[in-house]
Motif scaffolding. Structure first.
Motif, PDB file in Angstrom:
ATOM      1  N   THR A  69       0.816  -1.209   0.000  1.00 23.46           N
ATOM      2  CA  THR A  69       0.000   0.000   0.000  1.00 23.46           C
ATOM      3  C   THR A  69       0.853   1.263   0.000  1.00 23.46           C
ATOM      4  O   THR A  69       0.310   2.373  -0.006  1.00 23.46           O
ATOM      5  CB  THR A  69      -0.915   0.022   1.232  1.00 23.46           C
ATOM      6  N   GLU A  70       2.150   1.105   0.008  1.00 20.83           N
ATOM      7  CA  GLU A  70       3.056   2.249   0.070  1.00 20.83           C
ATOM      8  C   GLU A  70       3.360   2.810  -1.319  1.00 20.83           C
ATOM      9  O   GLU A  70       3.630   2.071  -2.262  1.00 20.83           O
ATOM     10  CB  GLU A  70       4.373   1.857   0.742  1.00 20.83           C
ATOM     11  N   ARG A  71       3.335   4.128  -1.396  1.00 18.32           N
ATOM     12  CA  ARG A  71       3.805   4.831  -2.595  1.00 18.32           C
ATOM     13  C   ARG A  71       5.175   5.400  -2.265  1.00 18.32           C
ATOM     14  O   ARG A  71       5.361   6.084  -1.255  1.00 18.32           O
ATOM     15  CB  ARG A  71       2.844   5.957  -2.960  1.00 18.32           C
ATOM     16  N   LEU A  72       6.152   5.110  -3.119  1.00 18.84           N
ATOM     17  CA  LEU A  72       7.517   5.551  -2.881  1.00 18.84           C
ATOM     18  C   LEU A  72       8.103   6.126  -4.156  1.00 18.84           C
ATOM     19  O   LEU A  72       7.526   5.983  -5.237  1.00 18.84           O
ATOM     20  CB  LEU A  72       8.383   4.382  -2.372  1.00 18.84           C
ATOM     21  N   THR A  73       9.274   6.746  -4.027  1.00 15.07           N
ATOM     22  CA  THR A  73       9.960   7.298  -5.187  1.00 15.07           C
ATOM     23  C   THR A  73      11.423   6.888  -5.135  1.00 15.07           C
ATOM     24  O   THR A  73      12.085   7.081  -4.112  1.00 15.07           O
ATOM     25  CB  THR A  73       9.862   8.831  -5.222  1.00 15.07           C
ATOM     26  N   VAL A  74      11.895   6.319  -6.241  1.00 17.59           N
ATOM     27  CA  VAL A  74      13.297   5.929  -6.357  1.00 17.59           C
ATOM     28  C   VAL A  74      14.044   7.037  -7.086  1.00 17.59           C
ATOM     29  O   VAL A  74      13.630   7.471  -8.160  1.00 17.59           O
ATOM     30  CB  VAL A  74      13.454   4.602  -7.136  1.00 17.59           C
ATOM     31  N   TYR A  75      15.144   7.480  -6.493  1.00 16.53           N
ATOM     32  CA  TYR A  75      15.998   8.467  -7.141  1.00 16.53           C
ATOM     33  C   TYR A  75      17.143   7.745  -7.833  1.00 16.53           C
ATOM     34  O   TYR A  75      17.824   6.916  -7.229  1.00 16.53           O
ATOM     35  CB  TYR A  75      16.612   9.437  -6.129  1.00 16.53           C
ATOM     36  N   THR A  76      17.369   8.064  -9.095  1.00 13.45           N
ATOM     37  CA  THR A  76      18.505   7.502  -9.820  1.00 13.45           C
ATOM     38  C   THR A  76      19.290   8.625 -10.483  1.00 13.45           C
ATOM     39  O   THR A  76      18.743   9.680 -10.812  1.00 13.45           O
ATOM     40  CB  THR A  76      18.053   6.490 -10.896  1.00 13.45           C
ATOM     41  N   ALA A  77      20.583   8.382 -10.673  1.00  7.70           N
ATOM     42  CA  ALA A  77      21.461   9.360 -11.317  1.00  7.70           C
ATOM     43  C   ALA A  77      22.636   8.607 -11.924  1.00  7.70           C
ATOM     44  O   ALA A  77      23.006   7.531 -11.449  1.00  7.70           O
ATOM     45  CB  ALA A  77      21.961  10.395 -10.306  1.00  7.70           C
ATOM     46  N   PRO A  78      23.251   9.148 -12.967  1.00  7.96           N
ATOM     47  CA  PRO A  78      24.414   8.499 -13.568  1.00  7.96           C
ATOM     48  C   PRO A  78      25.673   8.771 -12.754  1.00  7.96           C
ATOM     49  O   PRO A  78      25.859   9.869 -12.234  1.00  7.96           O
ATOM     50  CB  PRO A  78      24.508   9.140 -14.955  1.00  7.96           C
ATOM     51  N   ASP A  79      26.523   7.760 -12.657  1.00 12.22           N
ATOM     52  CA  ASP A  79      27.787   7.957 -11.965  1.00 12.22           C
ATOM     53  C   ASP A  79      28.803   8.608 -12.912  1.00 12.22           C
ATOM     54  O   ASP A  79      28.457   9.023 -14.018  1.00 12.22           O
ATOM     55  CB  ASP A  79      28.313   6.647 -11.371  1.00 12.22           C
ATOM     56  N   GLY A 106      28.818   7.377 -16.371  1.00 13.31           N
ATOM     57  CA  GLY A 106      27.578   7.447 -17.131  1.00 13.31           C
ATOM     58  C   GLY A 106      26.632   6.304 -16.868  1.00 13.31           C
ATOM     59  O   GLY A 106      25.600   6.190 -17.527  1.00 13.31           O
ATOM     60  N   THR A 107      26.948   5.455 -15.890  1.00 13.96           N
ATOM     61  CA  THR A 107      26.089   4.323 -15.546  1.00 13.96           C
ATOM     62  C   THR A 107      25.068   4.773 -14.505  1.00 13.96           C
ATOM     63  O   THR A 107      25.431   5.280 -13.444  1.00 13.96           O
ATOM     64  CB  THR A 107      26.914   3.169 -14.974  1.00 13.96           C
ATOM     65  N   TRP A 108      23.809   4.568 -14.818  1.00  9.02           N
ATOM     66  CA  TRP A 108      22.761   4.980 -13.894  1.00  9.02           C
ATOM     67  C   TRP A 108      22.737   4.099 -12.658  1.00  9.02           C
ATOM     68  O   TRP A 108      22.859   2.874 -12.750  1.00  9.02           O
ATOM     69  CB  TRP A 108      21.404   4.954 -14.587  1.00  9.02           C
ATOM     70  N   GLN A 109      22.567   4.741 -11.509  1.00  8.70           N
ATOM     71  CA  GLN A 109      22.555   4.044 -10.228  1.00  8.70           C
ATOM     72  C   GLN A 109      21.359   4.511  -9.404  1.00  8.70           C
ATOM     73  O   GLN A 109      20.963   5.676  -9.467  1.00  8.70           O
ATOM     74  CB  GLN A 109      23.833   4.358  -9.437  1.00  8.70           C
ATOM     75  N   ALA A 110      20.817   3.599  -8.606  1.00 12.04           N
ATOM     76  CA  ALA A 110      19.821   3.983  -7.608  1.00 12.04           C
ATOM     77  C   ALA A 110      20.568   4.588  -6.427  1.00 12.04           C
ATOM     78  O   ALA A 110      21.455   3.949  -5.862  1.00 12.04           O
ATOM     79  CB  ALA A 110      19.017   2.770  -7.164  1.00 12.04           C
ATOM     80  N   VAL A 111      20.250   5.833  -6.084  1.00  8.35           N
ATOM     81  CA  VAL A 111      20.992   6.515  -5.024  1.00  8.35           C
ATOM     82  C   VAL A 111      20.156   6.789  -3.786  1.00  8.35           C
ATOM     83  O   VAL A 111      20.701   7.123  -2.736  1.00  8.35           O
ATOM     84  CB  VAL A 111      21.603   7.840  -5.523  1.00  8.35           C
ATOM     85  N   ASN A 112      18.832   6.650  -3.881  1.00 12.72           N
ATOM     86  CA  ASN A 112      18.015   6.931  -2.707  1.00 12.72           C
ATOM     87  C   ASN A 112      16.574   6.507  -2.970  1.00 12.72           C
ATOM     88  O   ASN A 112      16.170   6.318  -4.114  1.00 12.72           O
ATOM     89  CB  ASN A 112      18.080   8.421  -2.371  1.00 12.72           C
ATOM     90  N   VAL A 113      15.819   6.365  -1.883  1.00  9.14           N
ATOM     91  CA  VAL A 113      14.386   6.123  -1.956  1.00  9.14           C
ATOM     92  C   VAL A 113      13.713   7.026  -0.937  1.00  9.14           C
ATOM     93  O   VAL A 113      14.203   7.171   0.186  1.00  9.14           O
ATOM     94  CB  VAL A 113      14.040   4.645  -1.661  1.00  9.14           C
ATOM     95  N   ALA A 114      12.608   7.651  -1.337  1.00  2.00           N
ATOM     96  CA  ALA A 114      11.827   8.481  -0.421  1.00  2.00           C
ATOM     97  C   ALA A 114      10.400   7.972  -0.384  1.00  2.00           C
ATOM     98  O   ALA A 114       9.877   7.470  -1.387  1.00  2.00           O
ATOM     99  CB  ALA A 114      11.845   9.940  -0.865  1.00  2.00           C
ATOM    100  N   THR A 115       9.775   8.051   0.769  1.00  2.09           N
ATOM    101  CA  THR A 115       8.365   7.708   0.848  1.00  2.09           C
ATOM    102  C   THR A 115       7.545   8.809   0.202  1.00  2.09           C
ATOM    103  O   THR A 115       7.938   9.977   0.174  1.00  2.09           O
ATOM    104  CB  THR A 115       7.926   7.526   2.311  1.00  2.09           C
ATOM    105  N   GLY A 116       6.408   8.419  -0.344  1.00  2.00           N
ATOM    106  CA  GLY A 116       5.551   9.393  -1.012  1.00  2.00           C
ATOM    107  C   GLY A 116       5.830   9.480  -2.497  1.00  2.00           C
ATOM    108  O   GLY A 116       6.728   8.827  -3.035  1.00  2.00           O
ATOM    109  N   ASP A 117       5.043  10.294  -3.182  1.00  2.00           N
ATOM    110  CA  ASP A 117       5.137  10.425  -4.642  1.00  2.00           C
ATOM    111  C   ASP A 117       5.108  11.895  -5.050  1.00  2.00           C
ATOM    112  O   ASP A 117       4.419  12.276  -6.005  1.00  2.00           O
ATOM    113  CB  ASP A 117       4.014   9.647  -5.325  1.00  2.00           C
ATOM    114  N   THR A 118       5.865  12.716  -4.335  1.00  2.00           N
ATOM    115  CA  THR A 118       5.871  14.156  -4.597  1.00  2.00           C
ATOM    116  C   THR A 118       6.144  14.477  -6.058  1.00  2.00           C
ATOM    117  O   THR A 118       5.428  15.273  -6.687  1.00  2.00           O
ATOM    118  CB  THR A 118       6.913  14.857  -3.710  1.00  2.00           C
TER     119      THR A 118
END
Length: 246
Positions: free
Chosen positions: A106-116, A119-131
Motif C-alpha cells: 500500500t506504500e507509494r515511494l519514489t526511487v531516485y537515480t542518477a548516472p555515476d 555514465g552508468t545509472w545508479q539507484a541513489v536513494n528512496v523516499a516515501t511518497g510520490d511528490t
C-alpha cells in the motif's frame, strides 16, 4: 526539506560524457529551459530503479509490505541553476535526478537515480511518497523544477514560471511570473551565497557548515559539484522519509 536531499542537490551535477548532457550555462545559452534528458537515458534510469540496489532500498522504506514492487513512470527532475542566479541568460534549471514512482504493497515511494562518473545509472536513494509524480501531474506538460532551498516546486512553460505547491506560492505568489522576474528574485536570495562569496568561503555554501549540523532553514544556494560527486551518492545511499504533501 531533509538534509540528505539538500546533500543530493549539492553533490549531483550529473554531467557525464556518456549522457551527452551539459548542465552549464553554455549548454542552452539565452534559453529559459535546460537541455532535456534523452528518452534513452530515462530508460536506463528506469532499469536502475528496478535494480537489486533499488529493491533493497525499497524494502527498507516499506519493510512490512509483502506485495511485489511495481514501478511506474520515470521523470527527470530539475533544480534551480546557480548560473541562472548570476545571469538571466542561463537556463533556469539543471538536471538533478530521475524520479521513478514505485508501489510496494500500500506504500507509494519514489526511487531516485542518477548516472555515476562513468555514465552508468545508479539507484541513489528512496523516499516515501510520490511528490515528484504529483508535481508532474500539476505541471500539465510544463518542465518541472524545484528550488530545494525552500522546498518550492514550479512549472516552466515558455517564459513563464507557475507555482505548483504551497512553498512556491509563498515564494512567487499565486499567478505565473516571467523568467526575468524569477531571476531577480533568486538573485536577491542567493547572489551573496555563490562560490567566491564570503558565505561560501566560510564553509557554509549549500547549507553546510563544516563545523555544524546541516541547516534546513537558511535560504542558501546549494551548488552542484562535479560528476564525481555521484560516486559519493552511490556510496552514501540511504532511505529518507518525507511528508506526502509538498
Amino acid at each position: 526539506m531533509g538534509g540528505f536531499k539538500q546533500f543530493l542537490f549539492r553533490s549531483a551535477a550529473v554531467l557525464t560524457a556518456g549522457l551527452g548532457l551539459t548542465l552549464t550555462t553554455a549548454a542552452v545559452a539565452h534559453a529559459a529551459g535546460p537541455q532535456p534528458v534523452p528518452a534513452s537515458e530515462l530508460s536506463k534510469a528506469t532499469s536502475a530503479a528496478g535494480s537489486p540496489t533499488a529493491l533493497g532500498l525499497l524494502s527498507k522504506a516499506a519493510p512490512a509490505a509483502k506485495a511485489a514492487t511495481k514501478l511506474a513512470d520515470t521523470r527527470p527532475v530539475y533544480a534551480l541553476n546557480p548560473a541562472f542566479v548570476r545571469d538571466a541568460s542561463a537556463p533556469v534549471a539543471t538536471f538533478w535526478y530521475a524520479a521513478t514512482t514505485a508501489t510496494r504493497g500500500t506504500e507509494r515511494l519514489t526511487v531516485y537515480t542518477a548516472p555515476d562518473a562513468k555514465g552508468t545509472w545508479q539507484a541513489v536513494n528512496v523516499a516515501t511518497g510520490d511528490t515528484e509524480a504529483r508535481m508532474f501531474t500539476a505541471a500539465r506538460g510544463g518542465l518541472v523544477f524545484t528550488e530545494p532551498q525552500i522546498g518550492a516546486w514550479y512549472a516552466l512553460t515558455g517564459d513563464r514560471i507557475r507555482p505548483l505547491n504551497q512553498s512556491a506560492t509563498q515564494s512567487i505568489g499565486t499567478a505565473p511570473i516571467t523568467v526575468a522576474a524569477y531571476q531577480e528574485l533568486v538573485a536577491t536570495r542567493y547572489a551573496d551565497k555563490l562560490p567566491g562569496s564570503a558565505y561560501s568561503d566560510n564553509g557554509t555554501a549549500g547549507g553546510y557548515d563544516t563545523t555544524a549540523a546541516v541547516s534546513t532553514t537558511n535560504h542558501n544556494l546549494a551548488v552542484p559539484a562535479t560528476a564525481a560527486g555521484i560516486a559519493l551518492l552511490v556510496a552514501t545511499a540511504f532511505v529518507i522519509r518525507r511528508r506526502r504533501t509538498a
